[in-house]
Design a protein around this motif. Structure first.
Motif, PDB file in Angstrom:
ATOM      1  N   SER A 191      68.573 108.627  14.053  1.00  0.00           N
ATOM      2  CA  SER A 191      67.742 109.818  14.273  1.00  0.00           C
ATOM      3  C   SER A 191      66.334 109.470  14.738  1.00  0.00           C
ATOM      4  N   ARG A 192      65.745 110.424  15.447  1.00  0.00           N
ATOM      5  CA  ARG A 192      64.329 110.417  15.809  1.00  0.00           C
ATOM      6  C   ARG A 192      63.920 109.250  16.700  1.00  0.00           C
ATOM      7  N   GLY A 193      64.846 108.774  17.528  1.00  0.00           N
ATOM      8  CA  GLY A 193      64.505 107.725  18.487  1.00  0.00           C
ATOM      9  C   GLY A 193      64.783 106.343  17.954  1.00  0.00           C
ATOM     10  N   GLU A 194      64.882 105.393  18.874  1.00  0.00           N
ATOM     11  CA  GLU A 194      65.306 104.052  18.480  1.00  0.00           C
ATOM     12  C   GLU A 194      64.171 103.155  18.005  1.00  0.00           C
ATOM     13  N   TRP A 195      62.917 103.582  18.165  1.00  0.00           N
ATOM     14  CA  TRP A 195      61.775 102.742  17.795  1.00  0.00           C
ATOM     15  C   TRP A 195      60.943 103.425  16.722  1.00  0.00           C
ATOM     16  N   GLY A 196      60.499 102.641  15.754  1.00  0.00           N
ATOM     17  CA  GLY A 196      59.692 103.213  14.685  1.00  0.00           C
ATOM     18  C   GLY A 196      59.177 102.143  13.747  1.00  0.00           C
ATOM     19  N   GLU A 197      58.849 102.557  12.553  1.00  0.00           N
ATOM     20  CA  GLU A 197      58.302 101.687  11.504  1.00  0.00           C
ATOM     21  C   GLU A 197      59.445 101.208  10.610  1.00  0.00           C
ATOM     22  N   PRO A 198      59.605  99.896  10.396  1.00  0.00           N
ATOM     23  CA  PRO A 198      60.670  99.396   9.521  1.00  0.00           C
ATOM     24  C   PRO A 198      60.674 100.035   8.138  1.00  0.00           C
ATOM     25  N   ALA A 199      59.500 100.400   7.643  1.00  0.00           N
ATOM     26  CA  ALA A 199      59.416 101.020   6.321  1.00  0.00           C
ATOM     27  C   ALA A 199      60.186 102.334   6.252  1.00  0.00           C
ATOM     28  N   ASP A 200      60.388 102.990   7.383  1.00  0.00           N
ATOM     29  CA  ASP A 200      61.184 104.209   7.423  1.00  0.00           C
ATOM     30  C   ASP A 200      62.578 103.935   6.861  1.00  0.00           C
ATOM     31  N   ASP A 201      63.257 102.920   7.392  1.00  0.00           N
ATOM     32  CA  ASP A 201      64.614 102.598   6.949  1.00  0.00           C
ATOM     33  C   ASP A 201      64.639 102.055   5.524  1.00  0.00           C
ATOM     34  N   VAL A 202      63.696 101.166   5.218  1.00  0.00           N
ATOM     35  CA  VAL A 202      63.692 100.534   3.890  1.00  0.00           C
ATOM     36  C   VAL A 202      63.458 101.577   2.806  1.00  0.00           C
ATOM     37  N   SER A 203      62.478 102.448   3.015  1.00  0.00           N
ATOM     38  CA  SER A 203      62.188 103.481   2.013  1.00  0.00           C
ATOM     39  C   SER A 203      63.349 104.442   1.855  1.00  0.00           C
ATOM     40  N   CYS A 204      64.024 104.736   2.956  1.00  0.00           N
ATOM     41  CA  CYS A 204      65.101 105.723   2.947  1.00  0.00           C
ATOM     42  C   CYS A 204      66.238 105.295   2.018  1.00  0.00           C
ATOM     43  N   LEU A 205      66.611 104.032   2.056  1.00  0.00           N
ATOM     44  CA  LEU A 205      67.672 103.578   1.153  1.00  0.00           C
ATOM     45  C   LEU A 205      67.134 103.251  -0.235  1.00  0.00           C
ATOM     46  N   ALA A 206      65.977 102.603  -0.296  1.00  0.00           N
ATOM     47  CA  ALA A 206      65.439 102.202  -1.593  1.00  0.00           C
ATOM     48  C   ALA A 206      65.231 103.394  -2.517  1.00  0.00           C
TER      49      ALA A 206
END
Length: 364
Positions: free
Chosen positions: A254-269
């Motif tokens: 979602s929301r494009g292929e580029w972003g802040e790694p913390a987005d993914d890490v926080s989402c699962l954590a």
């Protein structure tokens, strides 16, 4: 932008109008001729004029190409959306220059019309398996984990570290991603707007403070465009399917292929915390073991020293989703309150510490 050849234009026009076409002239419309046009030096498009004869009639058509820019046109999907909107709306306004068609430029150099489209559909492959969320529900209900549960948390952390290694230098896109985090309808302000005004665990003042803190974080993170990385963008347990053992697939990037790694890490954590809160009101075993395993796996593989100084507003966003009465209508009030307290607390931290999650849940 890819060059469009005159022969491709001629072929498209003959198909579109069903008659022979002769092209007389092709020229760029730059707005550099002086006068009033010279006052406006920036534009969203790269229009060019095609003067031609279609059958026995002379016609002039303008082809608009949407170029990338820092004003909501950073991503390919932004530019597609802009073309769609223009085609659908120009003809609805009296005396507006009419839109004639929507085109796609294909990899083999052809121009094709999609003017008759009224909806775009996505088709994907199917992968059998079980949602990772089913694992977390089982652990919540039975309070036990297996060696496979540990291995899956390790694999997910290593996977994120691997995809995040790919970087992109694009300060404008980085700023767009931060704006979307705070102000987009899917972001923090969109979530706070969705909360009813009379919730005791989410009074308007608390929601406003989350927005204000998040915007401070946006300004703090703006200079760090070097962090722009390949991301999934919605890496939660309902978008992860385990096929067998520790082999998995991911869904709904979602929301494009580029972003802040913390987005993914926080989402699962935060989901390990979320399911643990439902079980015992805090981060405790066995979810604490999965939480620690995931963090350790990611940090060893990623070696991202800046992550713990950037993750705070992303945690706040995810907490707003999980505490939402719209997204999770059956969640108890106490858990919602703790998630929102966590959101406000972590955004006061200069550096997040995964080992202090329970401290961030405390009142006071």
């Amino acid at each position: 932008m890819v060059k469009i050849e005159a022969l491709d234009l001629k072929s498209y026009l003959e198909t579109r109008f069903g008659d022979r076409v002769e092209i007389d002239d092709i020229r760029q419309l730059t707005g550099k001729a002086g006068g009033a046009d010279a006052l406006k030096q920036f534009g969203y498009g790269c229009p060019f004029l095609v003067a031609c004869r279609i059958g026995d009639a002379r016609r002039r058509l303008v082809f608009h190409r949407i170029r990338p820019n820092a004003f909501g046109r950073e991503r390919e999907e932004d530019r597609v959306a802009a073309v769609w909107l223009d085609f659908r709306t120009f003809g609805r306004l009296p005396r507006h220059v009419p839109a004639v068609d929507m085109l796609i430029h294909t990899r083999d150099g052809n121009l094709k019309s999609v003017r008759d489209a009224d909806e775009m559909l996505l088709v994907t492959d199917y992968r059998a398996g079980r949602l990772y969320a089913e694992d977390l529900v089982r652990i919540r209900d039975h309070a036990t984990i297996t060696s496979l549960d540990i291995r899956r948390a390790e694999r997910l952390g290593a996977y994120l570290a691997k995809i995040h290694r790919k970087k992109r230098c694009d300060p404008a896109l980085w700023r767009r991603r931060l704006r979307d985090l705070v102000g987009h309808g899917e972001g923090i302000m969109g979530l706070t707007d969705s909360y009813p005004a009379d919730l005791p665990y989410a009074p308007p003042g608390h929601l406003r403070s989350i927005e204000e803190l998040a915007n401070r974080w946006r300004w703090r993170l703006k200079p760090l465009s070097r962090r722009l990385s390949r991301v999934h963008g919605d890496f939660h347990p309902f978008n992860i399917i385990f096929e067998e053992a520790d082999r998995f697939w991911v869904l709904d990037r979602s929301r494009g292929e580029w972003g802040e790694p913390a987005d993914d890490v926080s989402c699962l954590a935060i989901n390990y915390l979320f399911f643990s809160l439902q079980r015992c009101g805090r981060l405790d075993r066995p979810f604490a073991d999965l939480h620690a395993t995931f963090w350790d796996s990611y940090r060893v593989a990623a070696s991202d020293e800046g992550l713990l100084g950037a993750i705070q507003p992303w945690f706040a966003w995810r907490a707003l989703v999980l505490a939402s009465p719209v997204w999770y209508p059956d969640l108890d009030t106490e858990t919602r309150g703790k998630l929102l307290r966590f959101a406000r607390r972590v955004m006061t931290l200069k550096r997040y510490d995964p080992s202090k999650v329970n401290r961030y849940l405390e009142t006071g």
